[in-house]
Design a protein around this motif. Structure first.
Motif, PDB file in Angstrom:
ATOM      1  N   THR A 107       0.835  -1.205   0.000  1.00  0.00           N
ATOM      2  CA  THR A 107       0.000   0.000   0.000  1.00  0.00           C
ATOM      3  C   THR A 107       0.866   1.249   0.000  1.00  0.00           C
ATOM      4  O   THR A 107       1.721   1.421   0.874  1.00  0.00           O
ATOM      5  CB  THR A 107      -0.911   0.027   1.240  1.00  0.00           C
ATOM      6  OG1 THR A 107      -1.759  -1.126   1.232  1.00  0.00           O
ATOM      7  CG2 THR A 107      -1.764   1.292   1.277  1.00  0.00           C
ATOM      8  N   LEU A 108       0.623   2.129  -0.961  1.00  0.00           N
ATOM      9  CA  LEU A 108       1.333   3.412  -1.021  1.00  0.00           C
ATOM     10  C   LEU A 108       0.492   4.504  -0.387  1.00  0.00           C
ATOM     11  O   LEU A 108      -0.712   4.587  -0.623  1.00  0.00           O
ATOM     12  CB  LEU A 108       1.646   3.788  -2.468  1.00  0.00           C
ATOM     13  CG  LEU A 108       2.385   5.127  -2.644  1.00  0.00           C
ATOM     14  CD1 LEU A 108       3.809   5.025  -2.115  1.00  0.00           C
ATOM     15  CD2 LEU A 108       2.372   5.574  -4.098  1.00  0.00           C
ATOM     16  N   ALA A 117      -5.709  15.887  -6.899  1.00  0.00           N
ATOM     17  CA  ALA A 117      -5.707  15.605  -8.339  1.00  0.00           C
ATOM     18  C   ALA A 117      -5.268  14.176  -8.614  1.00  0.00           C
ATOM     19  O   ALA A 117      -5.824  13.502  -9.492  1.00  0.00           O
ATOM     20  CB  ALA A 117      -4.792  16.594  -9.061  1.00  0.00           C
ATOM     21  N   ALA A 118      -4.270  13.698  -7.866  1.00  0.00           N
ATOM     22  CA  ALA A 118      -3.837  12.299  -8.017  1.00  0.00           C
ATOM     23  C   ALA A 118      -4.964  11.347  -7.646  1.00  0.00           C
ATOM     24  O   ALA A 118      -5.196  10.334  -8.330  1.00  0.00           O
ATOM     25  CB  ALA A 118      -2.602  12.034  -7.155  1.00  0.00           C
ATOM     26  N   PHE A 148       3.746  12.207 -10.998  1.00  0.00           N
ATOM     27  CA  PHE A 148       4.808  11.410 -10.376  1.00  0.00           C
ATOM     28  C   PHE A 148       4.222  10.478  -9.309  1.00  0.00           C
ATOM     29  O   PHE A 148       4.599   9.303  -9.223  1.00  0.00           O
ATOM     30  CB  PHE A 148       5.851  12.339  -9.747  1.00  0.00           C
ATOM     31  CG  PHE A 148       6.907  11.619  -8.952  1.00  0.00           C
ATOM     32  CD1 PHE A 148       7.954  10.969  -9.595  1.00  0.00           C
ATOM     33  CD2 PHE A 148       6.845  11.577  -7.573  1.00  0.00           C
ATOM     34  CE1 PHE A 148       8.917  10.293  -8.866  1.00  0.00           C
ATOM     35  CE2 PHE A 148       7.799  10.903  -6.830  1.00  0.00           C
ATOM     36  CZ  PHE A 148       8.846  10.261  -7.482  1.00  0.00           C
ATOM     37  N   ALA A 149       3.280  10.993  -8.521  1.00  0.00           N
ATOM     38  CA  ALA A 149       2.657  10.166  -7.486  1.00  0.00           C
ATOM     39  C   ALA A 149       1.872   9.011  -8.095  1.00  0.00           C
ATOM     40  O   ALA A 149       1.939   7.866  -7.614  1.00  0.00           O
ATOM     41  CB  ALA A 149       1.748  11.034  -6.614  1.00  0.00           C
ATOM     42  N   VAL A 150       1.124   9.286  -9.165  1.00  0.00           N
ATOM     43  CA  VAL A 150       0.327   8.242  -9.812  1.00  0.00           C
ATOM     44  C   VAL A 150       1.240   7.171 -10.428  1.00  0.00           C
ATOM     45  O   VAL A 150       0.994   5.961 -10.278  1.00  0.00           O
ATOM     46  CB  VAL A 150      -0.601   8.853 -10.880  1.00  0.00           C
ATOM     47  CG1 VAL A 150      -1.220   7.758 -11.758  1.00  0.00           C
ATOM     48  CG2 VAL A 150      -1.700   9.667 -10.222  1.00  0.00           C
ATOM     49  N   GLU A 151       2.292   7.590 -11.096  1.00  0.00           N
ATOM     50  CA  GLU A 151       3.197   6.625 -11.721  1.00  0.00           C
ATOM     51  C   GLU A 151       3.939   5.797 -10.670  1.00  0.00           C
ATOM     52  O   GLU A 151       4.172   4.605 -10.866  1.00  0.00           O
ATOM     53  CB  GLU A 151       4.185   7.342 -12.643  1.00  0.00           C
ATOM     54  CG  GLU A 151       3.540   7.987 -13.861  1.00  0.00           C
ATOM     55  CD  GLU A 151       2.728   7.005 -14.679  1.00  0.00           C
ATOM     56  OE1 GLU A 151       3.239   5.910 -15.001  1.00  0.00           O
ATOM     57  OE2 GLU A 151       1.567   7.321 -15.007  1.00  0.00           O
ATOM     58  N   THR A 152       4.280   6.430  -9.560  1.00  0.00           N
ATOM     59  CA  THR A 152       4.907   5.685  -8.466  1.00  0.00           C
ATOM     60  C   THR A 152       3.934   4.661  -7.901  1.00  0.00           C
ATOM     61  O   THR A 152       4.314   3.517  -7.604  1.00  0.00           O
ATOM     62  CB  THR A 152       5.375   6.642  -7.360  1.00  0.00           C
ATOM     63  OG1 THR A 152       6.346   7.553  -7.887  1.00  0.00           O
ATOM     64  CG2 THR A 152       6.007   5.870  -6.205  1.00  0.00           C
ATOM     65  N   VAL A 174       8.662  11.111 -15.988  1.00  0.00           N
ATOM     66  CA  VAL A 174       7.524  12.029 -15.859  1.00  0.00           C
ATOM     67  C   VAL A 174       7.869  13.439 -16.331  1.00  0.00           C
ATOM     68  O   VAL A 174       7.074  14.089 -17.010  1.00  0.00           O
ATOM     69  CB  VAL A 174       7.026  12.048 -14.395  1.00  0.00           C
ATOM     70  CG1 VAL A 174       6.105  13.235 -14.136  1.00  0.00           C
ATOM     71  CG2 VAL A 174       6.293  10.753 -14.062  1.00  0.00           C
ATOM     72  N   THR A 175       9.063  13.918 -15.975  1.00  0.00           N
ATOM     73  CA  THR A 175       9.431  15.298 -16.304  1.00  0.00           C
ATOM     74  C   THR A 175      10.095  15.429 -17.664  1.00  0.00           C
ATOM     75  O   THR A 175      10.099  16.516 -18.257  1.00  0.00           O
ATOM     76  CB  THR A 175      10.387  15.877 -15.251  1.00  0.00           C
ATOM     77  OG1 THR A 175      11.621  15.137 -15.268  1.00  0.00           O
ATOM     78  CG2 THR A 175       9.761  15.814 -13.859  1.00  0.00           C
ATOM     79  N   GLY A 176      10.680  14.328 -18.159  1.00  0.00           N
ATOM     80  CA  GLY A 176      11.435  14.403 -19.403  1.00  0.00           C
ATOM     81  C   GLY A 176      12.742  15.165 -19.244  1.00  0.00           C
ATOM     82  O   GLY A 176      13.343  15.588 -20.238  1.00  0.00           O
TER      83      GLY A 176
END
Length: 313
Positions: A67-68, A98-99, A270-274, A201-203
Motif C-alpha cells: 500500500t502506497l 488531483a492524483a 509522479f505520485a500516480v506513476e509511483t 515524468v518530467t522528461g
C-alpha cells in the motif's frame, strides 16, 4: 493530469470550500472510500480528508500487493482574510487530490492498480501565517502531531509527502524535486527507482534536494526546518520520500498567484506513476538489506523521531 489539476484548483480556490465539497467532487469521479473529519483548535478549524482506492491484489482485497500513501502536506490552501485566493502553500493538497481524482477515474475506466493507495490531506481556506526566515510560513489551525495523526496511516507501507517547497534559497529549480528516503531517523540514499520515474515524468534529468538532520526531527523542538515536507517521517516506521513543488526564486507560502498548474501536475503524475509501479513490486524506496545493515552497524536512530525522548507515533 492537467485536466484534474485545473478542476481541483478551481474547486479549492473558494473561500467556502471544505472537505465535504472535495468529497463530493471525488465521488463524482467514481467509487472510493472517503472519510472527512473536522478538527478545531483556538486557531481555527480544518477538514482532514482520507481517500482509499483499493487495488486488485491489495490489502483491502486480501492480497499481498503493498500500500502506497500519498500525503498532501501544507498549512492551508488559503490565508483569509490576510490574503485573498489560493496560496502557494496549497500546492501539496492540490496535487494529492488531483492524483486521487485521476486514480478514481482510471479505476472507473477499467485500469485498477495492483496495490491499495491511500491519499490524505486537509482543507483549510483561512489558515493563519507565522514568521519564518527567509519568507513567512503558512501556519495551520492544527499542530504537526495532529496532522500526522489524521494523515499518516499505519496501513501506508511507503509514503510520498508532497509539499510546496519554495520559501528557501537552497532549491533554485522550478518544477519538482525529490528527497532522499527517510526512515526511522536515517537519511538513506536516493531511490534509483524513483529517480527513473521522475525522469520519465518530467522528461528532464532528475532534480533532488538535500535533507538535514533538523528537517527529519519533529516540529516543536526549536530547530530550523526547511518546511514540513518530511514531518510524516516522524510518525511512521515506513520509508518516506518528499516530493517538493519548487521555484527558482524564493516564494512565500502565503503568496497568491504563485501556483503553477504544470508543476502541480508533474507532482501528481509522479505520485500516480509511483503508485502503479510500487503496487506491482517494481519500485523500491530503499534497500531493506542495506537498511538492516546500517542498523546493525550504527544502531537505532528512532530517537530523532521524538522531541528528545517523547515518541511521536
Amino acid at each position: 493530469m492537467l485536466k484534474q489539476v485545473l478542476e481541483v484548483l478551481d474547486l479549492l480556490d473558494d473561500a467556502t470550500v471544505n472537505g465535504k465539497k472535495v468529497e463530493a467532487y471525488l465521488q463524482g469521479k467514481g467509487a472510493a472510500a472517503i472519510h472527512v473529519e473536522t478538527v478545531s483548535s483556538p486557531k481555527g478549524s480544518t477538514d482532514f480528508i482520507q481517500i482509499k482506492i483499493p487495488g486488485k491484489t491489495g490489502r483491502t482485497n486480501g492480497g499481498q500487493s503493498p500500500t502506497l500513501g500519498i500525503i498532501g502536506r501544507l498549512g492551508g490552501i488559503g490565508a483569509r482574510p490576510e490574503q485573498i485566493g489560493f496560496v502557494s502553500d496549497g500546492d501539496g493538497a492540490a496535487a494529492a487530490i488531483a492524483a486521487a481524482a485521476k486514480l478514481i477515474e482510471m479505476q472507473a475506466k477499467g485500469d485498477t492498480l495492483d496495490g491499495d493507495v491511500i491519499i490524505a490531506t486537509h482543507i483549510c481556506p483561512d489558515a493563519p501565517t507565522r514568521p519564518h526566515d527567509p519568507v513567512p510560513f503558512m501556519d495551520s489551525p492544527t499542530d504537526i502531531l495532529t496532522m500526522n495523526k489524521y494523515e499518516v496511516s499505519p496501513e501506508m507501507e511507503a509514503i510520498l509527502s508532497i509539499d510546496t517547497t519554495k520559501g528557501n534559497r537552497v532549491i533554485n529549480h522550478k518544477g519538482i524535486a525529490i528527497s532522499p528516503t527517510v526512515r526511522e531517523g536515517y537519511v538513506l540514499r536516493i531511490s534509483e527507482d524513483l529517480v527513473e520515474i521522475l525522469q520519465t515524468v518530467t522528461g528532464q534529468p532528475a532534480v533532488t534536494f538535500a535533507v538535514t538532520t533538523q528537517d527529519i526531527t519533529p516540529y516543536g523542538n526549536g530547530l530550523y526546518h526547511i518546511n514540513s515536507i518530511l514531518q510524516p517521517a516522524v510518525a511512521t516506521s515506513a520509508p518516506v520520500v518528499g516530493v517538493a513543488v519548487t521555484a527558482a526564486s524564493t516564494v512565500p507560502g502565503c503568496a497568491t498567484g504563485a501556483s503553477h498548474e504544470v508543476d502541480i501536475s508533474l507532482a501528481a503524475r509522479f505520485a500516480v506513476e509511483t503508485a502503479k509501479q510500487y503496487g506491482r513490486g517494481k519500485c523500491s524506496f530503499h534497500s531493506e538489506e542495506e537498511f538492516a545493515r546500517i542498523q546493525e552497524l550504527y544502531g537505532s536512530m528512532k530517537h530523532l523521531q521524538t522531541l528528545g525522548g517523547v515518541s511521536q507515533k
